[in-house]
Design a protein around this motif. Structure first.
Motif, PDB file in Angstrom:
ATOM      1  N   ASP A  40     -11.983  14.011   7.053  1.00 30.24           N
ATOM      2  CA  ASP A  40     -12.673  12.729   6.867  1.00 30.24           C
ATOM      3  C   ASP A  40     -12.771  12.369   5.386  1.00 30.24           C
ATOM      4  N   ALA A  41     -13.002  13.369   4.557  1.00 23.95           N
ATOM      5  CA  ALA A  41     -13.071  13.125   3.118  1.00 23.95           C
ATOM      6  C   ALA A  41     -11.708  12.712   2.568  1.00 23.95           C
ATOM      7  N   VAL A  42     -10.641  13.290   3.102  1.00 22.67           N
ATOM      8  CA  VAL A  42      -9.288  12.903   2.673  1.00 22.67           C
ATOM      9  C   VAL A  42      -9.035  11.443   3.002  1.00 22.67           C
ATOM     10  N   ILE A  43      -9.379  11.045   4.208  1.00 20.51           N
ATOM     11  CA  ILE A  43      -9.168   9.655   4.630  1.00 20.51           C
ATOM     12  C   ILE A  43      -9.989   8.703   3.769  1.00 20.51           C
ATOM     13  N   THR A  44     -11.245   9.053   3.529  1.00 17.49           N
ATOM     14  CA  THR A  44     -12.091   8.217   2.675  1.00 17.49           C
ATOM     15  C   THR A  44     -11.492   8.106   1.278  1.00 17.49           C
ATOM     16  N   GLY A  45     -10.970   9.217   0.762  1.00 15.10           N
ATOM     17  CA  GLY A  45     -10.361   9.197  -0.562  1.00 15.10           C
ATOM     18  C   GLY A  45      -9.153   8.281  -0.626  1.00 15.10           C
ATOM     19  N   ALA A  51      -8.375   0.784  -2.488  1.00 14.00           N
ATOM     20  CA  ALA A  51      -9.244  -0.321  -2.902  1.00 14.00           C
ATOM     21  C   ALA A  51      -9.310  -0.431  -4.423  1.00 14.00           C
ATOM     22  N   GLU A  52      -9.332   0.717  -5.107  1.00 15.56           N
ATOM     23  CA  GLU A  52      -9.332   0.691  -6.573  1.00 15.56           C
ATOM     24  C   GLU A  52      -8.037   0.095  -7.122  1.00 15.56           C
ATOM     25  N   LEU A  53      -6.926   0.443  -6.494  1.00 12.21           N
ATOM     26  CA  LEU A  53      -5.650  -0.134  -6.912  1.00 12.21           C
ATOM     27  C   LEU A  53      -5.627  -1.641  -6.674  1.00 12.21           C
ATOM     28  N   ARG A  58      -5.719  -7.001  -9.234  1.00 10.95           N
ATOM     29  CA  ARG A  58      -6.390  -8.298  -9.429  1.00 10.95           C
ATOM     30  C   ARG A  58      -6.732  -8.526 -10.892  1.00 10.95           C
ATOM     31  N   SER A  59      -7.261  -7.478 -11.544  1.00 14.81           N
ATOM     32  CA  SER A  59      -7.689  -7.654 -12.927  1.00 14.81           C
ATOM     33  C   SER A  59      -6.509  -7.813 -13.873  1.00 14.81           C
ATOM     34  N   ARG A  60      -5.402  -7.139 -13.582  1.00 14.45           N
ATOM     35  CA  ARG A  60      -4.248  -7.210 -14.475  1.00 14.45           C
ATOM     36  C   ARG A  60      -3.377  -8.441 -14.233  1.00 14.45           C
ATOM     37  N   TYR A  61      -3.233  -8.803 -12.986  1.00 14.16           N
ATOM     38  CA  TYR A  61      -2.242  -9.823 -12.649  1.00 14.16           C
ATOM     39  C   TYR A  61      -2.846 -11.067 -12.009  1.00 14.16           C
ATOM     40  N   GLY A  62      -4.169 -11.055 -11.838  1.00 15.12           N
ATOM     41  CA  GLY A  62      -4.838 -12.249 -11.353  1.00 15.12           C
ATOM     42  C   GLY A  62      -4.572 -12.575  -9.903  1.00 15.12           C
ATOM     43  N   ARG A  63      -4.133 -11.587  -9.146  1.00 14.81           N
ATOM     44  CA  ARG A  63      -3.857 -11.828  -7.731  1.00 14.81           C
ATOM     45  C   ARG A  63      -3.920 -10.499  -6.982  1.00 14.81           C
ATOM     46  N   PRO A  64      -4.195 -10.531  -5.683  1.00 14.10           N
ATOM     47  CA  PRO A  64      -4.207  -9.293  -4.910  1.00 14.10           C
ATOM     48  C   PRO A  64      -2.786  -8.815  -4.638  1.00 14.10           C
ATOM     49  N   ALA A  65      -2.676  -7.581  -4.193  1.00 17.79           N
ATOM     50  CA  ALA A  65      -1.372  -7.041  -3.814  1.00 17.79           C
ATOM     51  C   ALA A  65      -0.823  -7.810  -2.619  1.00 17.79           C
ATOM     52  N   GLU A  66       0.487  -7.974  -2.614  1.00 13.54           N
ATOM     53  CA  GLU A  66       1.146  -8.673  -1.502  1.00 13.54           C
ATOM     54  C   GLU A  66       1.114  -7.829  -0.225  1.00 13.54           C
ATOM     55  N   ALA A  67       1.175  -6.522  -0.389  1.00 15.04           N
ATOM     56  CA  ALA A  67       1.223  -5.605   0.746  1.00 15.04           C
ATOM     57  C   ALA A  67       0.943  -4.208   0.222  1.00 15.04           C
ATOM     58  N   ALA A  68       0.855  -3.244   1.131  1.00 10.90           N
ATOM     59  CA  ALA A  68       0.648  -1.850   0.741  1.00 10.90           C
ATOM     60  C   ALA A  68       1.523  -0.954   1.605  1.00 10.90           C
ATOM     61  N   GLY A  69       1.982   0.151   1.018  1.00 16.99           N
ATOM     62  CA  GLY A  69       2.730   1.156   1.748  1.00 16.99           C
ATOM     63  C   GLY A  69       2.139   2.517   1.461  1.00 16.99           C
ATOM     64  N   VAL A  70       2.091   3.370   2.466  1.00 15.19           N
ATOM     65  CA  VAL A  70       1.549   4.711   2.278  1.00 15.19           C
ATOM     66  C   VAL A  70       2.440   5.718   2.992  1.00 15.19           C
TER      67      VAL A  70
END
Length: 318
Positions: A40-45, A51-53, A58-70
């Protein structure tokens, strides 16, 4: 700038990046997986890191990520976005794609992939296979175990049940003396030719329990006959397994990565010879080292994310 979030979850560390549309690593970060604190701690991490990324983008490029891959280890059902099982992380049936989508919000599309297949996707498309005729390739990672990825037309084959590419569990030795594998079989390729197998064999040959595969490779290069015997046994087993794979898949390119491949030509010179000696009617493929190192997983996760946008789908096979 448009960008995607990429996460490569390993047994000890999570590697992460923001990746641009030309596969640029715009931002990289790493932190412990935290498996000692439970699944559970791994998943939360993972969710917190993503979310931090998102906020960094947002702060660097003024927009949210288009998508995410894991990319995650173990058994993965990337059609449903489920991390089915990972022994080294202790989780079962985690709906990781949906959890990440909810955490990132805003309808952010998320792709989930198997770590080795995702790394193979990156190697085939933008790494060692980039400048080659690699529309059909086989990627093999020689680490603690052995796993593979089958590339066809720039995509990675998952198979009907998610096990495509598990070349480490091809049996290459038989009989009562064949080593038993963790999968329950005997004589599996990874029991003979993985970095862990070479380390164990070299430790037995030297009587030094701390001896490892890297030390064996160094001793081979120095001409130690004991090391050469251990190394050749592993190379012969690896060639036997690879020829089975080559016969079934007929790839243009065979890309070999993982810790054992860091031995360079100490591995590749005898391996190319051993494979060539074993083929008959088959076409000998190019046998090349992986090019992306430990960035392959993140870059592959980024490719999964960009592929979501190009296919307008939340299900990507890799």
């Amino acid at each position: 700038m448009k960008h995607v979030i990429a996460l490569d979850v390993g047994g000890t560390a999570i590697k992460a990046a923001l990746i641009g549309p030309e596969n640029q690593l715009l931002h990289e970060a790493r932190r412990p997986t935290g498996r000692d604190r439970g699944p559970d701690a791994v998943i939360t991490g993972i969710l917190d890191f993503a979310a931090e990324l998102q906020e960094t983008g947002r702060s660097r490029y003024g927009r949210p990520a288009e998508a995410a891959g894991v990319a995650v280890p173990g058994i993965v059902d990337d059609r449903t976005g489920t991390a089915v099982y990972a022994a080294n992380l202790g989780w079962r049936d985690v709906p990781l794609r949906d959890l990440l989508r909810d955490r990132l919000g805003g309808g952010t599309p998320v792709a989930l992939g198997h770590d080795v297949r995702t790394g193979g996707l990156a190697e085939g498309r933008i790494g060692a296979g980039r400048d080659a005729d690699a529309d059909r390739f086989l990627f093999v990672a020689l680490g603690t175990g052995i796993a593979g990825a089958i590339g066809v037309d720039g995509r990675i084959e998952q198979g009907a049940h998610g096990y495509a590419g598990e070349i480490g569990h091809i049996s290459v030795r038989s009989g009562p003396d064949a080593p038993k594998c963790g999968c329950g079989g005997r004589g599996c390729l990874e029991t003979l030719a993985s970095a862990a197998a070479v380390s164990a064999a070299w430790a037995r040959a030297t009587g030094d329990p701390a001896a490892d595969a890297a030390g064996c490779a160094e001793a081979v290069a120095a001409g130690d006959p004991r090391a050469r015997a251990v190394w050749q046994e592993a190379v012969d087993a690896l060639a036997d397994g690879l020829v089975i794979g080559l016969t079934l898949l007929d790839p243009h390119t065979l890309i070999v990565g993982g810790g054992l491949a860091e031995a360079g030509e100490t591995l590749f010179t005898p391996l190319r010879t051993a494979v060539a000696e074993r083929i008959t009617f088959q076409k000998l493929p190019r046998i090349v080292p992986a090019a992306l190192g430990d960035t392959a997983g993140c870059l592959g996760a980024g490719l999964l994310a960009w592929d979501l946008l190009s296919t307008d789908s939340t299900e990507v096979s890799a």
